[in-house]
Scaffold this motif. Structure first.
Motif, mmCIF file in Angstrom:
data_model
loop_
_atom_site.group_PDB
_atom_site.id
_atom_site.type_symbol
_atom_site.label_atom_id
_atom_site.label_comp_id
_atom_site.label_asym_id
_atom_site.label_seq_id
_atom_site.Cartn_x
_atom_site.Cartn_y
_atom_site.Cartn_z
ATOM 1 N N LEU A 1 1.249 -1.204 33.349
ATOM 2 C CA LEU A 1 1.050 -2.563 33.797
ATOM 3 C C LEU A 1 0.717 -2.723 35.130
ATOM 4 O O LEU A 1 -0.164 -3.446 35.897
ATOM 5 N N GLU A 2 1.412 -1.842 36.224
ATOM 6 C CA GLU A 2 1.454 -1.670 37.551
ATOM 7 C C GLU A 2 -0.201 -1.216 37.933
ATOM 8 O O GLU A 2 -0.432 -1.703 39.040
ATOM 9 N N ARG A 3 -0.542 -0.572 37.208
ATOM 10 C CA ARG A 3 -2.028 0.031 37.367
ATOM 11 C C ARG A 3 -3.073 -0.734 36.907
ATOM 12 O O ARG A 3 -4.303 -0.339 37.031
ATOM 13 N N THR A 4 -2.870 -1.785 36.184
ATOM 14 C CA THR A 4 -3.647 -2.560 35.423
ATOM 15 C C THR A 4 -4.748 -3.396 36.491
ATOM 16 O O THR A 4 -3.804 -4.142 37.258
ATOM 17 N N PRO A 5 -6.049 -3.671 36.249
ATOM 18 C CA PRO A 5 -6.639 -4.414 37.189
ATOM 19 C C PRO A 5 -6.306 -5.952 36.834
ATOM 20 O O PRO A 5 -5.963 -6.371 35.803
ATOM 21 N N PRO A 6 -6.211 -6.771 37.947
ATOM 22 C CA PRO A 6 -5.458 -8.007 37.898
ATOM 23 C C PRO A 6 -6.089 -9.051 36.762
ATOM 24 O O PRO A 6 -5.428 -9.515 36.166
ATOM 25 N N GLU A 7 -7.450 -8.896 36.727
ATOM 26 C CA GLU A 7 -8.081 -9.613 35.633
ATOM 27 C C GLU A 7 -7.567 -9.509 34.330
ATOM 28 O O GLU A 7 -7.564 -10.337 33.475
ATOM 29 N N LEU A 8 -7.538 -8.107 33.912
ATOM 30 C CA LEU A 8 -6.967 -7.678 32.644
ATOM 31 C C LEU A 8 -5.573 -7.952 32.364
ATOM 32 O O LEU A 8 -4.941 -8.285 31.255
ATOM 33 N N SER A 9 -4.796 -7.743 33.662
ATOM 34 C CA SER A 9 -3.195 -8.207 33.449
ATOM 35 C C SER A 9 -3.214 -9.853 33.078
ATOM 36 O O SER A 9 -2.386 -9.974 32.276
ATOM 37 N N ALA A 10 -3.958 -10.825 33.236
ATOM 38 C CA ALA A 10 -3.978 -11.935 33.147
ATOM 39 C C ALA A 10 -4.070 -12.055 31.463
ATOM 40 O O ALA A 10 -3.250 -12.761 30.895
ATOM 41 N N ASP A 11 -5.306 -11.087 30.967
ATOM 42 C CA ASP A 11 -5.601 -11.381 29.540
ATOM 43 C C ASP A 11 -4.002 -10.832 28.790
ATOM 44 O O ASP A 11 -3.755 -11.337 27.726
ATOM 45 N N ILE A 12 -3.578 -9.656 29.374
ATOM 46 C CA ILE A 12 -2.319 -8.984 28.570
ATOM 47 C C ILE A 12 -1.438 -10.073 28.577
ATOM 48 O O ILE A 12 -0.555 -10.135 27.653
ATOM 49 N N PHE A 13 -1.014 -11.004 29.720
ATOM 50 C CA PHE A 13 0.122 -11.628 29.735
ATOM 51 C C PHE A 13 -0.246 -12.726 28.854
ATOM 52 O O PHE A 13 0.803 -13.345 28.145
ATOM 53 N N ARG A 14 -1.476 -13.267 28.235
ATOM 54 C CA ARG A 14 -1.595 -14.154 27.517
ATOM 55 C C ARG A 14 -1.475 -13.673 25.999
ATOM 56 O O ARG A 14 -0.709 -14.381 25.116
ATOM 57 N N ARG A 15 -1.799 -12.328 25.814
ATOM 58 C CA ARG A 15 -1.777 -11.645 24.396
ATOM 59 C C ARG A 15 -0.442 -11.029 24.054
ATOM 60 O O ARG A 15 -0.102 -11.160 22.894
ATOM 61 N N GLY A 16 -0.126 -10.564 25.082
ATOM 62 C CA GLY A 16 1.439 -9.933 24.952
ATOM 63 C C GLY A 16 0.830 -8.200 24.643
ATOM 64 O O GLY A 16 -0.143 -7.964 24.891
ATOM 65 N N ILE A 17 2.104 -7.629 24.306
ATOM 66 C CA ILE A 17 1.783 -6.332 23.699
ATOM 67 C C ILE A 17 1.815 -6.004 22.394
ATOM 68 O O ILE A 17 2.287 -6.688 21.479
ATOM 69 N N TYR A 18 0.911 -5.030 21.844
ATOM 70 C CA TYR A 18 0.772 -4.625 20.376
ATOM 71 C C TYR A 18 1.485 -3.491 20.022
ATOM 72 O O TYR A 18 1.166 -2.435 20.918
ATOM 73 N N LEU A 19 2.577 -3.507 19.291
ATOM 74 C CA LEU A 19 3.528 -2.323 19.064
ATOM 75 C C LEU A 19 3.244 -1.904 17.779
ATOM 76 O O LEU A 19 3.218 -2.618 16.635
ATOM 77 N N THR A 20 2.880 -0.595 17.548
ATOM 78 C CA THR A 20 2.527 -0.139 16.415
ATOM 79 C C THR A 20 3.123 1.505 16.387
ATOM 80 O O THR A 20 3.779 1.881 17.260
ATOM 81 N N GLY A 21 2.570 2.182 15.207
ATOM 82 C CA GLY A 21 3.174 3.601 15.028
ATOM 83 C C GLY A 21 4.293 3.689 14.236
ATOM 84 O O GLY A 21 5.365 2.705 14.193
ATOM 85 N N GLY A 22 4.548 4.712 13.478
ATOM 86 C CA GLY A 22 5.811 4.888 12.701
ATOM 87 C C GLY A 22 7.164 4.664 13.099
ATOM 88 O O GLY A 22 7.865 3.956 12.452
ATOM 89 N N ALA A 23 7.544 4.985 14.453
ATOM 90 C CA ALA A 23 8.892 5.121 14.979
ATOM 91 C C ALA A 23 8.907 3.603 15.829
ATOM 92 O O ALA A 23 9.930 3.466 16.282
#
Length: 336
Positions: free
Chosen positions: A262-284
């Motif tokens: 998240l610290e390395r993410t370009p600011p415009e994309l950070s805004a999109d991530i903030f709106r959407r949140g994190i998608y968590l997947t995978g067996g564990a």
């Protein structure tokens, strides 16, 4: 147009997921093989897992994948060939293969995935690679080609892949060596330290899976193992707090790495991530408390996948079925 004979393959360290376009279903089996006397195939998939930690010395049971990459190509080819034969009811027909590959591995390791299919004698007409995180996004019902700023965290058995997607490609990706197996190891170590009891990996895994239910019922976990002092088999009741706390360190490694991305993410994309949140997947990713700790540690909402195990295979199915997504798959050497 639907390619009738096409397969989508997601090779996990723990499970192998194969989407068969002909029958339009996904098979999920353990990615394990049992070899008798170092040369004969004894069992593969779930039946090999049944024997794990119980087999005599002449039967060797192993995972052909390690940390998300192919460690034993010969045995991996055997498993893949047998599963494709099972899908085709014993016959091998020419088919297209779409294979999911982690992003944060070397080009040589990526090529091994294509070579695996090429050399497995399964009549591959065409082999296309798909970035695993992109397939994950599609499996989560995200329109990855048009969406911007999607953070996908895939917690597997050996590894966790943290990726940021935008417009059908990967902006940042990081593969860390923490996953379900590390959780199991932590549980085993905690039980050993606290109760002087040695338990197997399967027992630790079952405790981890049952933890949500045990906490809800306010019950302790009953485990069977070998007492370190007497060497005799015994049963013990393990408090759920001990199990939860033993995994915290691993959870924190995952959270710290999400923060680094998240610290390395370009600011415009950070805004999109903030709106959407994190998608968590995978067996564990289904382990109790992981989702809420990630939410707490990042300040973002966490969207938990409905199909955490077969998500990548479902994403590959979408690519096979829908021409609109064909462009996210690429031939070896073409790169993205």
């Amino acid at each position: 147009m639907l390619a009738n004979n096409a397969f989508g393959i997601d090779l996990g360290t723990r499970t192998i997921k194969i989407y068969n376009a002909h029958s339009d279903n996904v098979i999920v089996e353990k990615n394990m093989i049992a070899i008798e006397d170092k040369k004969n195939l004894f069992a593969y998939g779930d039946s090999a897992f049944e024997m794990f930690e119980k087999a005599p010395s002449n039967i060797e049971i192993s995972y052909p994948l390690c940390n998300g990459v192919i460690a034993d190509i010969k045995n991996m080819q055997l498993i893949l060939k047998n599963f494709i034969l099972d899908c085709n009811k014993g016959a091998v027909k020419p088919a297209e293969f779409y294979i999911a590959v982690p992003s944060d591995i070397t080009e040589v390791e990526k090529r091994a995935f294509s070579d695996l299919v090429k050399d497995a004698n399964i009549k591959a007409k065409k082999i296309l690679r798909v970035e695993k995180a992109v397939a994950d996004g599609l499996g989560l019902d995200i329109d990855v080609k048009n969406a911007q700023g999607i953070l996908v965290v895939n917690v597997g058995f050996h590894t966790t892949e943290i990726s940021i997607l935008s417009l059908g490609g990967i902006v940042l990706s990081r593969l860390i060596k923490v996953g379900g197996q590390k959780f199991d190891e932590s549980i085993k170590n905690a039980i050993r330290k606290e109760f002087s009891l040695i338990v197997g990996s399967k027992t630790a895994e079952n405790v981890k899976i049952d933890l949500r239910e045990l906490e809800a019922d306010e019950r302790k976990a009953v485990v069977y193992g070998r007492d370190i002092v007497t060497g005799l088999p015994m049963e013990k009741e393990i408090p759920t707090d001990l199990v939860s706390e033993s995994m915290l360190e691993n959870f924190n490694v995952i959270i710290d790495n999400i923060r680094v991305i998240l610290e390395r993410t370009p600011p415009e994309l950070s805004a999109d991530i903030f709106r959407r949140g994190i998608y968590l997947t995978g067996g564990a990713s289904q382990v109790v408390h992981l989702a809420e700790l990630i939410a707490k540690g990042t300040g973002l909402k966490v969207n938990v996948s409905e199909n955490p195990v077969s998500g990548v295979a479902l994403g590959l199915a979408k690519i096979i079925k829908d021409d609109n997504y064909k462009s996210v798959a690429y031939l070896e050497g073409m790169g993205r």
